[in-house]
Design an enzyme around this catalytic site. Structure first.
Site, short mmCIF file in Angstrom:
data_model
loop_
_atom_site.label_atom_id
_atom_site.label_comp_id
_atom_site.label_asym_id
_atom_site.label_seq_id
_atom_site.Cartn_x
_atom_site.Cartn_y
_atom_site.Cartn_z
N GLY A 48 1.83 -2.33 13.73
CA GLY A 48 2.35 -1.49 14.79
C GLY A 48 1.49 -0.27 15.04
N ALA A 49 0.17 -0.46 14.95
CA ALA A 49 -0.76 0.68 15.01
C ALA A 49 -1.22 1.02 16.42
CB ALA A 49 -1.96 0.40 14.12
N THR A 51 0.67 2.41 18.70
CA THR A 51 1.48 3.48 19.28
C THR A 51 2.11 4.33 18.18
OG1 THR A 51 3.27 3.94 20.88
CG2 THR A 51 3.60 2.11 19.37
N GLY A 52 2.54 5.52 18.54
CA GLY A 52 3.36 6.34 17.67
C GLY A 52 2.80 6.65 16.30
N ILE A 53 3.67 6.56 15.30
CA ILE A 53 3.30 6.88 13.92
C ILE A 53 2.18 5.99 13.43
CG2 ILE A 53 4.13 6.94 11.53
CD1 ILE A 53 6.94 7.49 12.69
N SER A 177 13.77 4.57 6.77
CA SER A 177 14.40 5.63 7.57
C SER A 177 15.57 6.24 6.81
CB SER A 177 14.92 5.05 8.89
OG SER A 177 15.71 6.00 9.59
N TYR A 202 19.97 -1.86 12.82
CA TYR A 202 18.76 -1.10 12.48
C TYR A 202 18.91 -0.48 11.09
CZ TYR A 202 15.25 2.61 12.56
OH TYR A 202 14.21 3.45 12.24
#
Length: 318
Positions: A48-49, A51-53, A177, A202
């Site tokens: 998931g690189a 976007t975002g974190i 989280s 989630y």
């Protein structure tokens, strides 16, 4: 007099929040990776690189000289991010590879290609995720949250584990989280077919991330591979795209939410900080060990989730 004061306070509230925002943001965004470790010759995979974190994590690792693989579903977007990181850092060893965590065929194809391409893997950051999706299933019939956030990364980690062992000392970072506190592992309803709530789904998947991390740490003891779960904080993210309510909340409290760069700090801390090996299996928030829920400390549930996950993915149960 009181009747006049209340409307006045309501009018002043946005202004007061605006004025207080810098201090509140500073308080909420504490925790900075202070490691000065450089990574020339090291190989890193970040899911998931694009976007975002994940993007900010990959950028910092590239800045330190690592060969960084951006493992993402949207290859076209990933290529744009790779070029941006290359330009920003001067590191041309930023590569994009297709990885769709909602499809085990894609996960296996990514792992096969990576193992053929690389002799080493020093850091695996399982960062990608989905949040508050309407009920849907992955290509393999898993509920989307548990399928992507937990089972997808569970399979990917297993497929790359021998390479991590061969490259030891190496690390695995699983992005979880604070929401795990609301999570439960309902083995009788793991796929959400009996009842389903997007928000709770989630939370359940984030609890699974922590349980996976702890069980993995127990099994990897003495191997030279260590693993950590992290809470990045409340971060500006595309994950809320499925919920109009969450998008509204993010906008309302945007003054107080971490930037993706701030949100990447704890992942970077766990990937880079020297001497962290003795804390393998722990959960981190703001670059410090953090408290987890009672269920997240339940070794029996962690072992059972491991076995169930292996069974669902067709992996040998040991």
């Amino acid at each position: 007099m009181v009747e006049l004061m209340f409307p006045l306070l309501l009018l002043l509230l946005p202004f007061l929040l605006y004025m207080a925002a810098p201090q509140i943001r500073k308080m909420l965004s504490s925790g900075v990776c202070t490691s000065t470790v450089q990574l020339p010759g090291k190989v890193v995979v970040v899911t998931g690189a694009n976007t975002g974190i994940g993007k900010e994590t990959a950028k910092e690792l590239a800045q330190r000289g690592a060969r960084v693989y951006l493992a993402c579903r949207d290859v076209e977007k990933g290529e744009l991010v790779a070029k941006e990181i290359q330009t920003t850092t001067g590191n041309q060893q930023v590569l994009v590879r297709k990885l769709d965590l909602s499809d085990t065929k894609s996960i296996r194809a990514f792992a096969k290609g990576f193992l053929a391409e690389e002799k080493h893997l020093h850091v695996l950051i399982n960062n990608a995720g989905v949040m508050m999706c309407p009920y849907s299933k992955t290509a393999d019939g898993f509920e989307m949250h548990i399928g992507v956030n937990h089972l997808g990364h569970f399979l990917l980690t297993h497929l790359l584990l021998e390479k991590l062992k061969e490259s030891a000392p190496s690390r695995i970072v699983n992005v979880s989280s604070l929401a795990h506190h609301l999570g439960r592992i309902h083995f009788h309803n793991l796929q959400g077919e009996k009842f389903y709530n997007a928000g709770l789904a989630y939370c359940h998947s984030k609890l699974a991330n922590i349980l996976f991390t702890q069980e993995l740490a127990r099994r990897l003891k003495g191997s030279g591979v260590t693993t950590y779960s992290v809470h990045p904080g409340t971060v500006q993210s595309e994950l809320v795209r499925h919920s109009s309510f969450m998008r509204w909340m993010w906008w309302l409290f945007s003054f107080f939410i971490k930037t993706p760069q701030q949100g990447a700090q704890t992942s970077l801390h766990c990937a880079l900080t020297e001497g962290l090996e003795i804390l393998s299996g722990n959960h981190f928030s703001d670059c410090h060990v953090a408290w987890v829920s009672a269920q997240a400390r339940n070794e029996t549930i962690a072992r059972r989730l491991w076995d169930v996950s292996c069974d669902l993915l067709g992996l040998p149960i040991d």
